[in-house]
Motif scaffolding. Sequence first.
Motif, mmCIF file in Angstrom:
data_model
loop_
_atom_site.group_PDB
_atom_site.id
_atom_site.type_symbol
_atom_site.label_atom_id
_atom_site.label_comp_id
_atom_site.label_asym_id
_atom_site.label_seq_id
_atom_site.Cartn_x
_atom_site.Cartn_y
_atom_site.Cartn_z
ATOM 1 N N PRO A 14 1.233 -1.261 -0.002
ATOM 2 C CA PRO A 14 -0.089 0.178 -0.196
ATOM 3 C C PRO A 14 0.917 1.335 -0.146
ATOM 4 C CG PRO A 14 -0.735 -2.049 1.489
ATOM 5 C CD PRO A 14 0.234 -2.267 1.202
ATOM 6 N N GLY A 15 0.585 2.544 -0.963
ATOM 7 C CA GLY A 15 0.839 3.642 -1.109
ATOM 8 C C GLY A 15 2.343 3.243 -2.006
ATOM 9 N N GLY A 16 2.040 1.777 -2.564
ATOM 10 C CA GLY A 16 3.607 1.937 -3.791
ATOM 11 C C GLY A 16 2.945 2.686 -4.824
ATOM 12 N N SER A 17 3.844 1.856 -5.996
ATOM 13 C CA SER A 17 3.746 2.518 -7.475
ATOM 14 C C SER A 17 3.546 1.827 -8.611
ATOM 15 C CB SER A 17 4.002 3.772 -7.932
ATOM 16 O OG SER A 17 4.176 4.758 -7.030
ATOM 17 N N LEU A 18 3.024 1.630 -9.418
ATOM 18 C CA LEU A 18 2.993 0.136 -10.553
ATOM 19 C C LEU A 18 2.975 1.491 -11.610
ATOM 20 C CD1 LEU A 18 1.773 -2.649 -9.647
ATOM 21 C CD2 LEU A 18 4.241 -2.586 -9.765
ATOM 22 N N LYS A 19 3.433 1.267 -13.176
ATOM 23 C CA LYS A 19 2.588 1.624 -14.106
ATOM 24 C C LYS A 19 2.515 -0.244 -15.649
ATOM 25 C CE LYS A 19 4.472 4.281 -17.753
ATOM 26 N NZ LYS A 19 5.206 5.339 -18.366
ATOM 27 N N LEU A 20 1.984 0.087 -16.025
ATOM 28 C CA LEU A 20 1.093 -0.719 -17.032
ATOM 29 C C LEU A 20 1.232 -0.307 -18.128
ATOM 30 C CD1 LEU A 20 -2.112 -2.091 -14.916
ATOM 31 C CD2 LEU A 20 -0.300 -2.555 -14.175
ATOM 32 N N SER A 21 1.148 -0.922 -19.005
ATOM 33 C CA SER A 21 1.823 -0.708 -20.497
ATOM 34 C C SER A 21 0.545 -2.078 -21.114
ATOM 35 C CB SER A 21 3.016 -0.758 -21.050
ATOM 36 O OG SER A 21 2.947 0.001 -22.380
ATOM 37 N N CYS A 22 0.199 -1.273 -21.503
ATOM 38 C CA CYS A 22 -0.646 -2.140 -23.037
ATOM 39 C C CYS A 22 0.025 -1.666 -23.918
ATOM 40 C CB CYS A 22 -2.294 -2.027 -22.440
ATOM 41 S SG CYS A 22 -3.204 -2.331 -24.324
ATOM 42 N N ALA A 23 0.574 -2.986 -24.973
ATOM 43 C CA ALA A 23 0.227 -2.956 -26.306
ATOM 44 C C ALA A 23 -0.182 -3.323 -27.893
ATOM 45 C CB ALA A 23 1.795 -4.035 -26.666
ATOM 46 N N THR A 24 -0.431 -2.511 -28.486
ATOM 47 C CA THR A 24 -1.787 -2.827 -29.295
ATOM 48 C C THR A 24 -1.029 -3.073 -30.814
ATOM 49 O OG1 THR A 24 -2.450 -1.115 -30.542
ATOM 50 C CG2 THR A 24 -3.892 -1.390 -28.294
ATOM 51 N N THR A 25 -2.021 -4.486 -31.711
ATOM 52 C CA THR A 25 -1.247 -3.870 -32.943
ATOM 53 C C THR A 25 -3.083 -4.515 -33.254
ATOM 54 O OG1 THR A 25 -1.062 -7.011 -32.749
ATOM 55 C CG2 THR A 25 1.001 -5.201 -32.852
ATOM 56 N N GLY A 26 -3.152 -4.251 -34.724
ATOM 57 C CA GLY A 26 -4.709 -4.254 -35.492
ATOM 58 C C GLY A 26 -5.397 -4.527 -35.546
ATOM 59 N N ILE A 27 -5.496 -2.282 -35.027
ATOM 60 C CA ILE A 27 -6.782 -2.071 -34.022
ATOM 61 C C ILE A 27 -5.700 -0.231 -35.143
ATOM 62 C CG2 ILE A 27 -7.226 -2.912 -32.432
ATOM 63 C CD1 ILE A 27 -6.749 -0.729 -30.638
ATOM 64 N N ASN A 28 -7.101 0.138 -35.296
ATOM 65 C CA ASN A 28 -6.422 1.674 -35.625
ATOM 66 C C ASN A 28 -6.941 2.793 -34.812
ATOM 67 O OD1 ASN A 28 -6.605 1.607 -38.623
ATOM 68 N ND2 ASN A 28 -9.135 1.697 -37.925
ATOM 69 N N PHE A 29 -5.519 2.348 -34.156
ATOM 70 C CA PHE A 29 -5.025 3.122 -33.023
ATOM 71 C C PHE A 29 -5.421 4.587 -32.824
ATOM 72 C CE2 PHE A 29 -3.538 2.595 -28.526
ATOM 73 C CZ PHE A 29 -2.496 3.971 -28.482
#
Length: 114
Positions: A14-29
Motif C-alpha cells: 500500500p502506498g506504492g506505485s506501478l506502471k502498466l503498459s498496453c501494446a496494441t496491434t491490428g487496431i486503428n489506434f
Amino acid sequence: QVQLVESGGGLVQPGGSLKLSCATTGINFRFLTMGWYRQTPGKEREKVADITTRAITSYAASVKGRFTISRDNDKNTVDLQMNSLEPEDTAIYSCNSVPPIYNWGQGTRVTVSS
C-alpha cells in the motif's frame, strides 16, 4: 490480427506505485479513445481511466488524483501510471477501446498488499 497485450502488474505494498503498459496491434489506434479497465472476482468490469484521440483524459472517482493515463500514437501503446496504491486497487487490469469493441487480452494482475 487484433492483439491487446498488457504488462507491468505485480505485487506492491500500500502506498506504492506501478506502471502498466498496453501494446496494441491490428487496431486503428490513433483514431480510438482508449481505456484501462479493471475487474475483481464477482464484480463487473469497471473503467478506471480513458484518453481520447486528443489526449483528453478522464478518471473514475476512486482513482482520480492517483492514476495517470497516457498514450503513444507512434508506438500504439497506452500506459497507466498508478501511485498511492490501495488494497482496493487489487484487480486484473486490461486495456481496450472505449467502448470496448475488441476481444479482451489476458490482462495484468495487480495486487496491493502488505
